[in-house]
Design a protein around this motif. Structure first.
Motif, PDB file in Angstrom:
ATOM      1  N   THR A  58       0.841  -1.211   0.000  1.00 49.80           N
ATOM      2  CA  THR A  58       0.000   0.000   0.000  1.00 49.80           C
ATOM      3  C   THR A  58       0.871   1.255   0.000  1.00 49.80           C
ATOM      4  N   GLN A  59       2.081   1.146  -0.553  1.00 47.46           N
ATOM      5  CA  GLN A  59       2.994   2.285  -0.540  1.00 47.46           C
ATOM      6  C   GLN A  59       2.419   3.480  -1.302  1.00 47.46           C
ATOM      7  N   ALA A  60       1.766   3.223  -2.430  1.00 43.46           N
ATOM      8  CA  ALA A  60       1.212   4.324  -3.237  1.00 43.46           C
ATOM      9  C   ALA A  60       0.122   5.060  -2.466  1.00 43.46           C
ATOM     10  N   GLN A  61      -0.749   4.311  -1.788  1.00 38.91           N
ATOM     11  CA  GLN A  61      -1.806   4.938  -1.005  1.00 38.91           C
ATOM     12  C   GLN A  61      -1.238   5.711   0.180  1.00 38.91           C
ATOM     13  N   ALA A  62      -0.225   5.136   0.818  1.00 40.94           N
ATOM     14  CA  ALA A  62       0.380   5.798   1.980  1.00 40.94           C
ATOM     15  C   ALA A  62       0.999   7.132   1.584  1.00 40.94           C
ATOM     16  N   LYS A  63       1.699   7.155   0.452  1.00 43.41           N
ATOM     17  CA  LYS A  63       2.301   8.410  -0.012  1.00 43.41           C
ATOM     18  C   LYS A  63       1.233   9.431  -0.381  1.00 43.41           C
ATOM     19  N   LEU A  64       0.107   8.936  -0.905  1.00 45.28           N
ATOM     20  CA  LEU A  64      -0.975   9.833  -1.295  1.00 45.28           C
ATOM     21  C   LEU A  64      -1.605  10.498  -0.075  1.00 45.28           C
ATOM     22  N   THR A  99       2.699  10.270   8.651  1.00 45.18           N
ATOM     23  CA  THR A  99       3.978   9.935   8.044  1.00 45.18           C
ATOM     24  C   THR A  99       3.898   8.555   7.397  1.00 45.18           C
ATOM     25  N   ALA A 100       4.323   8.453   6.144  1.00 48.62           N
ATOM     26  CA  ALA A 100       4.292   7.180   5.424  1.00 48.62           C
ATOM     27  C   ALA A 100       5.525   6.356   5.761  1.00 48.62           C
ATOM     28  N   ASN A 101       5.323   5.054   5.927  1.00 49.99           N
ATOM     29  CA  ASN A 101       6.407   4.113   6.156  1.00 49.99           C
ATOM     30  C   ASN A 101       6.703   3.372   4.855  1.00 49.99           C
ATOM     31  N   ASN A 102       7.944   2.926   4.694  1.00 44.24           N
ATOM     32  CA  ASN A 102       8.330   2.237   3.458  1.00 44.24           C
ATOM     33  C   ASN A 102       7.537   0.960   3.222  1.00 44.24           C
ATOM     34  N   ASN A 103       6.979   0.382   4.286  1.00 39.88           N
ATOM     35  CA  ASN A 103       6.248  -0.871   4.141  1.00 39.88           C
ATOM     36  C   ASN A 103       4.799  -0.657   3.728  1.00 39.88           C
ATOM     37  N   SER A 123      -1.663  13.007  24.129  1.00 37.38           N
ATOM     38  CA  SER A 123      -0.822  12.607  23.007  1.00 37.38           C
ATOM     39  C   SER A 123      -1.304  11.257  22.500  1.00 37.38           C
ATOM     40  N   ILE A 124      -1.406  11.121  21.180  1.00 32.39           N
ATOM     41  CA  ILE A 124      -1.875   9.880  20.566  1.00 32.39           C
ATOM     42  C   ILE A 124      -0.853   9.457  19.518  1.00 32.39           C
ATOM     43  N   ASN A 125      -0.521   8.172  19.519  1.00 33.39           N
ATOM     44  CA  ASN A 125       0.418   7.629  18.550  1.00 33.39           C
ATOM     45  C   ASN A 125      -0.155   6.321  18.035  1.00 33.39           C
ATOM     46  N   MET A 126      -0.271   6.163  16.717  1.00 31.04           N
ATOM     47  CA  MET A 126      -0.948   4.992  16.187  1.00 31.04           C
ATOM     48  C   MET A 126      -0.448   4.645  14.792  1.00 31.04           C
ATOM     49  N   LYS A 127      -0.398   3.345  14.500  1.00 35.14           N
ATOM     50  CA  LYS A 127      -0.076   2.866  13.160  1.00 35.14           C
ATOM     51  C   LYS A 127      -1.388   2.652  12.394  1.00 35.14           C
ATOM     52  N   LEU A 128      -1.461   3.169  11.173  1.00 36.27           N
ATOM     53  CA  LEU A 128      -2.678   3.076  10.370  1.00 36.27           C
ATOM     54  C   LEU A 128      -2.450   2.181   9.156  1.00 36.27           C
ATOM     55  N   LEU A 129      -3.361   1.240   8.964  1.00 35.33           N
ATOM     56  CA  LEU A 129      -3.352   0.409   7.769  1.00 35.33           C
ATOM     57  C   LEU A 129      -4.359   0.972   6.778  1.00 35.33           C
ATOM     58  N   LEU A 130      -4.073   0.811   5.489  1.00 39.69           N
ATOM     59  CA  LEU A 130      -4.892   1.424   4.451  1.00 39.69           C
ATOM     60  C   LEU A 130      -5.512   0.371   3.543  1.00 39.69           C
ATOM     61  N   THR A 131      -6.714   0.668   3.078  1.00 41.76           N
ATOM     62  CA  THR A 131      -7.375  -0.185   2.100  1.00 41.76           C
ATOM     63  C   THR A 131      -7.962   0.711   1.017  1.00 41.76           C
ATOM     64  N   ASP A 132      -7.504   0.522  -0.205  1.00 41.94           N
ATOM     65  CA  ASP A 132      -8.031   1.331  -1.312  1.00 41.94           C
ATOM     66  C   ASP A 132      -9.418   0.818  -1.686  1.00 41.94           C
ATOM     67  N   THR A 133     -10.266   1.710  -2.144  1.00 33.35           N
ATOM     68  CA  THR A 133     -11.621   1.342  -2.547  1.00 33.35           C
ATOM     69  C   THR A 133     -11.835   1.753  -3.998  1.00 33.35           C
ATOM     70  N   PRO A 134     -12.839   1.169  -4.661  1.00 30.53           N
ATOM     71  CA  PRO A 134     -13.096   1.539  -6.057  1.00 30.53           C
ATOM     72  C   PRO A 134     -13.554   2.982  -6.214  1.00 30.53           C
ATOM     73  N   SER A 135     -14.048   3.585  -5.156  1.00 31.52           N
ATOM     74  CA  SER A 135     -14.553   4.956  -5.246  1.00 31.52           C
ATOM     75  C   SER A 135     -13.445   5.961  -4.973  1.00 31.52           C
ATOM     76  N   ASP A 136     -13.804   7.116  -4.452  1.00 30.23           N
ATOM     77  CA  ASP A 136     -12.869   8.229  -4.252  1.00 30.23           C
ATOM     78  C   ASP A 136     -12.233   8.198  -2.868  1.00 30.23           C
ATOM     79  N   THR A 137     -12.308   7.085  -2.156  1.00 33.85           N
ATOM     80  CA  THR A 137     -11.832   7.059  -0.774  1.00 33.85           C
ATOM     81  C   THR A 137     -10.790   5.979  -0.539  1.00 33.85           C
TER      82      THR A 137
END
Length: 204
Positions: A58-64, A99-103, A123-137
């Motif tokens: 999901t590197q492309a989504q993370a950079k986006l 911040t995007a991670n290389n993974n 203070s909040i610190n969290m790792k976020l996982l991404l899932t691309d969808t067919p729509s605009d989100t």
């Protein structure tokens, strides 16, 4: 003279025999104290790369999504089941970096979010996982976040609550460069943060 030499040789032989016996006994005891699993530790212990540094593709989504967000954070009190909002406490504005991670995952970090009417810094610190969808989100989901609260030493008595189980659900709108999310702080008091963020420099 000969008898003296023989006596020395006999003493040396006895000493050598005792040394060998001692070494054998110590070696046996040491082996008994070691777990046989030590010989295959590489098979039994988890490979950290498998769950912390794996390629999520999901590197492309993370950079986006990565960037600085002009944000509105609202603190909301929920019912005991953490489902229904009961009271909208307070809110504030903050700059929230992602911040995007290389993974292919994102790091969310909110530092010293100060509520308007409560002497509380969070203070909040969290790792976020991404899932691309067919729509605009792009769907954002985070778990195992850490939450630290403080009032800079003004509290007398019990320390303020902390959490290492915070969770987040939300989405990023590509065309607008905006994030909408709910962060469950997983504190003993059922509090959540509603986050609306707009990227400072939208991705072209």
């Amino acid at each position: 003279m000969v008898a003296h030499n023989i006596s020395q040789l006999r003493g040396a032989a006895i000493g050598l025999a005792l040394a060998l016996l001692t070494t054998t006994l110590v070696g046996s005891c040491t082996d008994d104290m070691h777990s046989p699993d030590l010989e295959r530790a590489d098979q039994l212990l988890p490979n950290r790369n498998e769950y912390a540094d794996s390629n999520l593709h999901t590197q492309a989504q993370a950079k986006l999504v990565a960037g600085l967000y002009d944000s509105r954070l609202d603190l909301i009190y929920y019912d005991a089941d953490r489902v229904t909002p009961r009271l909208y406490f307070t809110g504030g504005d903050a700059i929230v970096p992602l911040t995007a991670n290389n993974n292919g995952w994102l790091q969310l970090r909110v530092v010293d979010f100060h509520t308007q009417f409560m002497p509380l810094y969070m203070s909040i610190n969290m790792k976020l996982l991404l899932t691309d969808t067919p729509s605009d989100t792009i769907r954002l989901a985070g778990k195992d976040g850490s939450v630290h609260t403080s009032d800079h030493g003004k509290t007398i008595g019990l320390p303020l609550p902390e959490s290492d189980d915070a969770e987040m659900e939300g989405f990023y709108i590509k065309s607008k460069g905006e994030i909408y999310a709910i962060i469950d702080l997983m504190l003993p008091v059922p509090m959540k943060i509603r986050w609306h963020g707009k990227k400072q420099t939208p991705t072209p």
